[in-house]
Enzyme design. Structure first.
Site, short mmCIF file in Angstrom:
data_model
loop_
_atom_site.label_atom_id
_atom_site.label_comp_id
_atom_site.label_asym_id
_atom_site.label_seq_id
_atom_site.Cartn_x
_atom_site.Cartn_y
_atom_site.Cartn_z
N ASP A 144 -11.66 -5.66 16.07
CA ASP A 144 -12.66 -5.00 16.92
C ASP A 144 -13.86 -4.67 16.04
OD1 ASP A 144 -12.24 -3.40 19.91
OD2 ASP A 144 -14.04 -2.92 18.72
N HIS A 166 -13.02 -9.75 39.37
CA HIS A 166 -14.43 -9.83 39.76
C HIS A 166 -15.03 -11.23 39.59
CE1 HIS A 166 -14.19 -5.68 40.68
NE2 HIS A 166 -13.75 -5.40 39.46
N GLY A 169 -15.08 -7.48 24.84
CA GLY A 169 -16.14 -7.77 25.79
C GLY A 169 -16.66 -6.52 26.46
N LYS A 179 -16.86 -13.87 33.62
CA LYS A 179 -15.42 -14.17 33.67
C LYS A 179 -15.19 -15.57 34.26
CE LYS A 179 -14.17 -10.37 31.71
NZ LYS A 179 -13.67 -10.38 30.34
N TYR A 204 -21.19 -9.59 35.35
CA TYR A 204 -19.87 -9.46 34.71
C TYR A 204 -18.90 -10.49 35.28
CZ TYR A 204 -15.24 -7.47 33.81
OH TYR A 204 -13.92 -7.30 33.45
#
Ligand SMILES: NC(=O)c1ccc[n+]([C@@H]2O[C@H](COP(=O)([O-])OP(=O)(O)OC[C@H]3O[C@@H](n4cnc5c(N)ncnc54)[C@H](O)[C@@H]3O)[C@@H](O)[C@H]2O)c1
Length: 276
Positions: A39, A117, A77, A147, A143
């Site tokens: 990270d 989404h 993300g 994806k 967003y």
């Protein structure tokens, strides 16, 4: 009681300081996997896991970290709506960077965190009907577009370069359901561990898209994709029904993406600590 995984794997997890990673990393370690957390934020201490503070944009370093790994779980993300430039850089370019680093490092399998989404504007099905895992994309936000792009990138890296790729269309991963929509879309933290462990260890997954959802009584997302990789959800949002009854919007009743389909979808900046 945690049942050790049939196969113990060396797994790099991007976005390891995030909330989903904090749910699943201890569970994966408990199942016997060797985990490397990555990270850009400060180290989070996971018992039994190694840590690398690194941006996924640092392609050479990420590829070096991936060397010797059997699999990558890509969670890093922006998890909500944001401006296009940020979504493009972090979610789309970042996913390509992770897949390319995995290919260069010789990683066999990548599990990508997609989202409901990506298909958010798909209408809520009639009672008793379920939606296929790979229902075509109908993004409800930038967003969601990111994806959809993540799934397309996974497909490309499978077909052209032979990586095994599982795209998990995570529905609503919360400690407990927050509203009536989540009585249909909830993914419990414990089921998230089961799901990612199954995606890591199932044989010959090729390329596939599966819903990430618990065994909810009112659920309308298919369990077939999960079952095809050996995922058996145990939890049911119905246990929380009395606590969320009445918390519902017109968006929730119309589209599977709920309020993300509204003109004011939940935004990343609104998150406490949502610093880039
Ligand atoms: N939580 C859910 O219900 C849900 C639903 C659908 C999809 N997802 C997806 O699952 C993933 C994880 O979600 P979350 O809820 O844990 O989000 P989160 O914001 O808690 O975690 C994301 C992590 O990614 C890290 N990150 C961002 N950019 C990075 C970069 N350039 N390099 C390295 N690390 C970077 C952040 O520091 C953060 O720790 C996201 O991809 C999200 O879109 C989550």
């Amino acid at each position: 009681m945690v049942v050790p995984s049939a196969t113990s794997l060396r797994v790099a997890v991007t976005g390891a300081a995030g909330s989903l990673a904090r749910d699943i990393i201890p569970g994966l370690v408990a199942r016997g996997h060797e985990v490397i957390g990555i990270d850009r934020r400060e180290e989070v201490s996971f018992s039994g896991a190694r840590w690398e503070t690194c941006s996924i944009a640092d392609r050479d370093r990420v590829s070096a970290i991936f060397a010797g790994c059997d699999a990558v779980i890509h969670l890093a993300g922006i998890p909500l709506e944001d401006d296009w430039e940020s979504i493009l850089a972090v979610n789309i370019d970042g996913t390509q960077a992770v897949l390319e680093a995995a290919r260069r490092a010789g990683v066999r399998r990548v599990i990508l965190a997609s989202s409901i989404h990506a298909a958010g504007f798909v209408p809520v099905p009639e009672p008793g009907m379920t939606l296929d895992d790979a229902v075509p994309v109908r993004p409800n936000t930038f967003y969601g577009v990111s994806k959809a792009a993540l799934e397309a990138l996974g497909s490309l890296y499978h077909d052209r370069w032979g990586l095994e790729v599982v795209c998990v269309r995570i529905a609503s991963r919360f400690a407990r359901p927050q509203d009536e929509r989540m009585l249909r879309t909830w993914l419990s933290p414990a089921d998230a561990v089961r799901l990612f462990d199954a995606a890591l260890t199932a044989p010959d997954v090729g390329y596939r898209v599966v819903w990430g959802v618990s065994a909810n009584t009112r659920g309308y997302l298919s369990h077939a994709g999960g079952a095809s990789i050996g995922f058996e959800p145990h939890d049911d949002a119905e246990a929380y029904a009395a606590q969320v009854e009445g918390r519902v919007t017109a968006w929730d009743e119309r589209y599977i993406g709920g309020s993300f389909c509204s003109p004011t979808p939940p935004r990343f900046e609104a998150l406490a600590g949502g610093a880039r």
